[in-house]
Design a protein around this motif. Structure first.
Motif, short mmCIF file in Angstrom:
data_model
loop_
_atom_site.label_atom_id
_atom_site.label_comp_id
_atom_site.label_asym_id
_atom_site.label_seq_id
_atom_site.Cartn_x
_atom_site.Cartn_y
_atom_site.Cartn_z
N LEU A 104 130.21 79.73 5.27
CA LEU A 104 131.39 80.59 5.41
C LEU A 104 131.19 81.95 4.76
CD1 LEU A 104 134.42 81.02 6.16
CD2 LEU A 104 134.97 80.07 3.90
N TRP A 105 130.79 81.98 3.49
CA TRP A 105 130.78 83.23 2.75
C TRP A 105 129.64 84.15 3.17
CZ3 TRP A 105 135.00 84.83 0.69
CH2 TRP A 105 135.95 83.90 0.28
N SER A 106 128.48 83.59 3.48
CA SER A 106 127.40 84.44 3.97
C SER A 106 127.73 84.99 5.35
CB SER A 106 126.08 83.67 4.00
OG SER A 106 126.18 82.50 4.79
N ALA A 107 128.44 84.21 6.17
CA ALA A 107 128.88 84.72 7.47
C ALA A 107 129.87 85.86 7.32
CB ALA A 107 129.50 83.60 8.30
N ALA A 108 130.61 85.86 6.22
CA ALA A 108 131.57 86.92 5.96
C ALA A 108 130.94 88.13 5.26
CB ALA A 108 132.72 86.38 5.11
N GLN A 309 140.36 80.72 5.98
CA GLN A 309 140.58 82.03 6.61
C GLN A 309 141.33 82.97 5.67
OE1 GLN A 309 143.55 82.48 9.90
NE2 GLN A 309 141.76 83.12 11.09
N ARG A 310 142.34 82.46 4.99
CA ARG A 310 143.10 83.30 4.05
C ARG A 310 142.22 83.71 2.88
NH1 ARG A 310 144.67 87.09 2.94
NH2 ARG A 310 146.12 87.61 1.27
N ALA A 311 141.34 82.80 2.42
CA ALA A 311 140.48 83.10 1.29
C ALA A 311 139.55 84.27 1.61
CB ALA A 311 139.67 81.86 0.91
N VAL A 312 138.97 84.28 2.79
CA VAL A 312 138.08 85.38 3.18
C VAL A 312 138.84 86.69 3.23
CG1 VAL A 312 136.66 86.30 5.05
CG2 VAL A 312 136.42 83.90 4.37
N ARG A 313 140.00 86.67 3.81
CA ARG A 313 140.80 87.90 3.89
C ARG A 313 141.22 88.39 2.50
NH1 ARG A 313 144.36 86.12 9.24
NH2 ARG A 313 142.75 86.68 10.77
N PHE A 314 141.55 87.46 1.64
CA PHE A 314 141.90 87.82 0.25
C PHE A 314 140.71 88.48 -0.42
CE2 PHE A 314 141.77 86.60 -4.25
CZ PHE A 314 143.00 87.04 -4.71
#
Length: 318
Positions: A104-108, A309-314
């Motif tokens: 997730l985080w590397s994709a972001a 999804q909310r965590a990435v946007r945050f």
């Protein structure tokens, strides 16, 4: 599942009755200073995982008492220059598993340091880090390992590992800032690392966190891991107060008071594993910028992909 805890209007103002130990800050300062005094430089070794768009690095860093702790460092291969690093902690019973478990985080667009969990990895995802310091009688599991004294308690060691993971991330030459995140036990570690790391952490993301308002939690749910505590003191009633005094040193309520970074926390109203009142107890103590994601129909799944999804946007907005 059903609603079983306090009504929502009371949760929003709920405060824990747990008392912070008088030497809480001194205890953690001495613990962390001792770990730092024994630390050696982290060892980073790139590994071929077949994930061609990512750099995947096997990391060994010094945790509690200088003991080696494993981690994965995963970052986009085409990223040049500074990168924010998300330090991720794992839920109860799991280890660091495989790098492809954490995309997730590397994709972001972040670097992701995934800390292994000492002694765990036998329940749902494999781990690679031993816990050499088990002590005293305990119920099966980790919540009561060494629980008769805060100096021998398992979570003293694991929380120290978590803070040292943050310090390892900060030392990476490309790290522009560091965030901490995790779900359940990982969420409890994120609160602890956020509270103990001060300005070294730029954001805290804690999903349905474990280890919050522990004195209440062990009396209102029959679900593990909190039920481990009840089983232990049922067989050792004369040791109950010593055990309760020990868990006060690792309660997320006390770490939450010390968080200075923006924080995102989730709670689920039907969560029998980490009851919502215990999560609110910690959230309500966070003094600064904070946001609560509430999942009224969820149990310990705590929003699943919705929260991710909310965590990435945050994180993107920090």
């Amino acid at each position: 599942m059903a609603l079983f805890d306090l009504p929502l209007d009371r949760l929003r103002t709920y405060r824990s009755a747990s008392n912070e130990p008088g030497d809480f800050d001194e205890f953690w300062a001495a613990t962390l200073d001792e770990a730092r005094s024994r630390a050696t430089p982290a060892v980073l070794t790139e590994v071929d995982t077949g994930l061609r768009s990512l750099h995947t690095i096997d990391v060994t860093f010094s945790g509690y008492h200088g003991q080696p702790v494993k981690a994965w460092l995963i970052r986009p291969r085409d990223a040049d220059g500074p990168l924010p690093v998300v330090v991720e902690f794992i839920g109860y019973g799991g280890g660091r598993g495989f790098p492809h478990d954490f995309l997730l985080w590397s994709a972001a667009g972040y670097a992701n340091l995934v800390m292994d969990t000492r002694g765990q990895g036998g329940r749902w995802r494999a781990g690679d880090t031993p816990d050499p310091d088990g002590a005293g009688p305990q119920a099966p599991g980790f919540l009561t390992r060494g629980v008769l004294d805060p100096r021998t308690y398992y979570y003293r060691r694991l929380i120290t590992d978590a803070v040292r993971a943050v310090e390892t991330a900060r030392a990476l030459p490309f790290a522009s800032k560091v965030l901490v995140t995790g779900i359940s036990q990982g969420g409890g570690l994120a609160l602890a690392a956020g509270g103990l790391s001060g300005d070294a952490v730029s954001g805290v993301i804690a999903g349905v966190p474990f280890l919050c308002d522990i004195r209440r939690a062990v009396t209102i749910t029959d679900n593990d891991p909190y039920a481990e505590f009840a089983r232990f003191v049922r067989l050792n009633p004369a040791r109950a107060e010593a055990a309760l005094s020990t868990v006060d040193y690792v309660d997320g309520v006390h770490f939450a008071k010390r968080i200075t970074a923006p924080a995102l926390v989730s709670a689920a109203l039907m969560d029998l594993t980490c009851p919502p009142s215990t999560v609110f107890a910690a959230y309500n103590e966070i003094p600064g910028c904070k946001e609560l994601q509430l999942y009224e129909w969820d149990g310990h799944d705590g929003g699943q992909g919705h929260f991710a999804q909310r965590a990435v946007r945050f994180a993107n907005a920090l």
